[in-house]
Design a protein around this motif. Structure first.
Motif, PDB file in Angstrom:
ATOM      1  N   HIS A  40       3.605  22.968   5.850  1.00 46.71           N
ATOM      2  CA  HIS A  40       3.383  22.849   7.075  1.00 46.71           C
ATOM      3  C   HIS A  40       1.668  23.157   6.807  1.00 46.71           C
ATOM      4  N   ALA A  41       0.817  22.531   8.050  1.00 42.32           N
ATOM      5  CA  ALA A  41      -0.467  23.125   8.173  1.00 42.32           C
ATOM      6  C   ALA A  41      -0.532  24.400   8.797  1.00 42.32           C
ATOM      7  N   ILE A  42      -1.890  25.201   8.307  1.00 35.48           N
ATOM      8  CA  ILE A  42      -2.314  26.273   8.985  1.00 35.48           C
ATOM      9  C   ILE A  42      -3.418  25.829   9.674  1.00 35.48           C
ATOM     10  N   GLY A  43      -3.426  26.305  11.144  1.00 35.57           N
ATOM     11  CA  GLY A  43      -4.369  25.706  12.030  1.00 35.57           C
ATOM     12  C   GLY A  43      -4.296  24.360  12.139  1.00 35.57           C
ATOM     13  N   ARG A  44      -5.284  23.803  12.734  1.00 39.12           N
ATOM     14  CA  ARG A  44      -5.175  22.317  13.135  1.00 39.12           C
ATOM     15  C   ARG A  44      -6.598  21.699  13.222  1.00 39.12           C
ATOM     16  N   ASP A  46      -8.323  18.210  15.065  1.00 39.12           N
ATOM     17  CA  ASP A  46      -7.791  17.383  16.238  1.00 39.12           C
ATOM     18  C   ASP A  46      -7.985  15.894  15.369  1.00 39.12           C
ATOM     19  N   SER A  47      -7.409  14.941  15.955  1.00 40.62           N
ATOM     20  CA  SER A  47      -7.072  13.643  15.263  1.00 40.62           C
ATOM     21  C   SER A  47      -8.557  13.015  14.676  1.00 40.62           C
ATOM     22  N   LEU A  48      -9.633  13.173  15.620  1.00 41.13           N
ATOM     23  CA  LEU A  48     -10.866  12.602  15.116  1.00 41.13           C
ATOM     24  C   LEU A  48     -11.519  13.325  14.221  1.00 41.13           C
ATOM     25  N   SER A  49     -11.258  14.864  14.347  1.00 38.43           N
ATOM     26  CA  SER A  49     -12.066  15.534  13.164  1.00 38.43           C
ATOM     27  C   SER A  49     -11.538  15.614  11.715  1.00 38.43           C
ATOM     28  N   GLU A  50     -12.507  15.920  10.718  1.00 32.47           N
ATOM     29  CA  GLU A  50     -12.142  15.421   9.443  1.00 32.47           C
ATOM     30  C   GLU A  50     -12.224  16.981   8.481  1.00 32.47           C
ATOM     31  N   GLY A  51     -11.796  16.757   7.337  1.00 32.34           N
ATOM     32  CA  GLY A  51     -12.284  17.884   6.636  1.00 32.34           C
ATOM     33  C   GLY A  51     -11.028  18.818   6.057  1.00 32.34           C
ATOM     34  N   LEU A  52     -11.526  19.963   5.919  1.00 31.04           N
ATOM     35  CA  LEU A  52     -10.555  21.040   5.175  1.00 31.04           C
ATOM     36  C   LEU A  52      -9.539  21.474   6.296  1.00 31.04           C
ATOM     37  N   LEU A  53      -8.276  21.155   5.682  1.00 34.67           N
ATOM     38  CA  LEU A  53      -7.132  21.570   6.176  1.00 34.67           C
ATOM     39  C   LEU A  53      -6.265  22.267   5.061  1.00 34.67           C
ATOM     40  N   ILE A  54      -5.697  23.507   5.565  1.00 31.56           N
ATOM     41  CA  ILE A  54      -4.897  24.207   4.699  1.00 31.56           C
ATOM     42  C   ILE A  54      -3.505  23.889   4.886  1.00 31.56           C
ATOM     43  N   LEU A  55      -2.505  23.640   3.668  1.00 30.91           N
ATOM     44  CA  LEU A  55      -1.176  23.326   3.729  1.00 30.91           C
ATOM     45  C   LEU A  55      -0.417  24.340   2.968  1.00 30.91           C
ATOM     46  N   THR A  56       0.611  24.788   3.330  1.00 29.74           N
ATOM     47  CA  THR A  56       1.520  25.777   2.366  1.00 29.74           C
ATOM     48  C   THR A  56       2.893  25.805   2.915  1.00 29.74           C
ATOM     49  N   TRP A 137     -27.986  16.469  11.700  1.00 29.05           N
ATOM     50  CA  TRP A 137     -26.749  16.886  11.154  1.00 29.05           C
ATOM     51  C   TRP A 137     -26.859  18.596  11.558  1.00 29.05           C
ATOM     52  N   LEU A 138     -26.007  19.154  11.849  1.00 28.38           N
ATOM     53  CA  LEU A 138     -25.895  20.638  12.248  1.00 28.38           C
ATOM     54  C   LEU A 138     -24.803  21.245  11.375  1.00 28.38           C
ATOM     55  N   SER A 139     -25.067  22.597  10.906  1.00 33.18           N
ATOM     56  CA  SER A 139     -24.016  23.317  10.276  1.00 33.18           C
ATOM     57  C   SER A 139     -23.764  24.402  11.321  1.00 33.18           C
ATOM     58  N   ILE A 140     -22.544  24.499  11.664  1.00 35.46           N
ATOM     59  CA  ILE A 140     -22.095  25.612  12.563  1.00 35.46           C
ATOM     60  C   ILE A 140     -21.095  26.603  12.241  1.00 35.46           C
ATOM     61  N   THR A 141     -21.158  27.760  12.130  1.00 31.29           N
ATOM     62  CA  THR A 141     -20.249  28.684  11.299  1.00 31.29           C
ATOM     63  C   THR A 141     -19.849  29.641  12.599  1.00 31.29           C
ATOM     64  N   LEU A 142     -18.198  29.551  12.632  1.00 30.79           N
ATOM     65  CA  LEU A 142     -17.734  30.045  14.115  1.00 30.79           C
ATOM     66  C   LEU A 142     -16.696  31.445  13.162  1.00 30.79           C
ATOM     67  N   THR A 143     -16.650  32.335  14.312  1.00 30.71           N
ATOM     68  CA  THR A 143     -15.363  33.166  14.074  1.00 30.71           C
ATOM     69  C   THR A 143     -14.312  33.256  15.163  1.00 30.71           C
ATOM     70  N   GLU A 144     -14.741  32.129  16.046  1.00 32.98           N
ATOM     71  CA  GLU A 144     -13.629  32.010  17.062  1.00 32.98           C
ATOM     72  C   GLU A 144     -13.181  30.428  17.104  1.00 32.98           C
ATOM     73  N   GLY A 145     -12.050  29.989  17.804  1.00 32.72           N
ATOM     74  CA  GLY A 145     -11.843  28.877  17.714  1.00 32.72           C
ATOM     75  C   GLY A 145     -11.186  28.339  19.130  1.00 32.72           C
ATOM     76  N   LYS A 146     -12.021  28.382  20.183  1.00 30.09           N
ATOM     77  CA  LYS A 146     -11.493  27.782  21.446  1.00 30.09           C
ATOM     78  C   LYS A 146     -11.147  26.325  21.144  1.00 30.09           C
ATOM     79  N   TYR A 147     -10.227  25.684  22.200  1.00 27.82           N
ATOM     80  CA  TYR A 147      -9.665  24.441  22.135  1.00 27.82           C
ATOM     81  C   TYR A 147     -11.172  23.446  22.127  1.00 27.82           C
ATOM     82  N   HIS A 148     -11.224  22.567  20.949  1.00 27.95           N
ATOM     83  CA  HIS A 148     -12.420  21.728  21.103  1.00 27.95           C
ATOM     84  C   HIS A 148     -13.607  22.321  21.098  1.00 27.95           C
ATOM     85  N   GLN A 149     -13.737  23.587  20.583  1.00 26.96           N
ATOM     86  CA  GLN A 149     -15.151  24.315  20.908  1.00 26.96           C
ATOM     87  C   GLN A 149     -16.356  23.787  20.502  1.00 26.96           C
ATOM     88  N   VAL A 150     -16.223  23.407  19.068  1.00 27.64           N
ATOM     89  CA  VAL A 150     -17.544  22.512  18.619  1.00 27.64           C
ATOM     90  C   VAL A 150     -17.935  21.691  19.234  1.00 27.64           C
TER      91      VAL A 150
END
Length: 209
Positions: A40-44, A46-56, A137-150
């Motif tokens: 299963h996926a750890i975190g999510r 959204d459909s339009l976003s790409e990149g790193l997703l953890i599965l375990t 292009w921006l690099s944004i590093t967060l420690t919180e994750g509100k819905y669609h925050q970025v």
């Protein structure tokens, strides 16, 4: 007993972060990889976003990663329309009000934001090729994750998000994994890269599927 297994994928655009859905959507099962039962996926993303997703197959990773005392950093590469001014970078960095569920506003906590060159490892994308419209292009590093925050943050700063890629969670990085690619990671390295130091005590040796 079967040991737990850990994977990262480069989730492509137009794919949801799950294996099962009642909707007509593209699922993780469409990836060219035979995942073990119980993955299963750890975190999510959204459909339009790409990149790193953890599965375990390890059901305890979610609590270890998201409910620990120390929040974990997540870095995103964000392509936005038009030129981003230094004062806008500072606004994003120090905190910006975003609309949340219920119609109110929430001011984001301070985060790391910088203008970067286009990451060389990325494939070409149609959203980046609008004629006569500059982009940043921006690099944004967060420690919180509100819905669609970025996406909401850059929208409130008067920029449209064209492309959003999660590049890393702590030291667990997307690297050169191509879209749709899968990489399996050894258990101890997985937790070390995520900076979860107490994982051995939280996961008894016999706790396998």
């Amino acid at each position: 007993m079967t040991p737990h297994r850990y994977f990262i994928i480069n989730k492509p655009q137009n794919m949801v972060s799950q294996f099962v859905s009642s909707d007509e959507v593209r699922l993780l099962g469409a990836l060219d990889f035979e995942f073990p039962e119980g993955t299963h996926a750890i975190g999510r993303l959204d459909s339009l976003s790409e990149g790193l997703l953890i599965l375990t197959t390890n059901k305890k990773v979610t609590n270890l990663l998201f409910q620990g005392e120390v929040p974990h950093k997540r870095t995103y590469w964000v392509n936005v329309s038009h030129v981003v001014l230094p004062e806008t970078v500072e606004l994003l960095r120090t905190g910006i009000p975003i609309r949340v569920k219920g119609g109110g506003y929430y001011t984001t906590t301070p985060c790391e934001v910088g203008i970067i060159d286009r990451p060389a490892i990325l494939d070409k994308h149609q959203n980046e090729t609008q004629p006569d419209v500059p982009n940043t292009w921006l690099s944004i590093t967060l420690t919180e994750g509100k819905y669609h925050q970025v996406r909401k943050m850059v929208r409130e700063a008067s920029h449209r998000c064209r492309r959003l890629i999660r590049a890393s969670i702590e030291d667990l990085e997307l690297g050169d994994l191509p879209p749709g690619g899968v990489r399996e990671i050894e258990e101890e390295a997985f937790f070390r890269l995520l900076k979860i130091a107490n994982w051995k005590s939280a996961i008894p040796s016999g706790d396998y599927l």
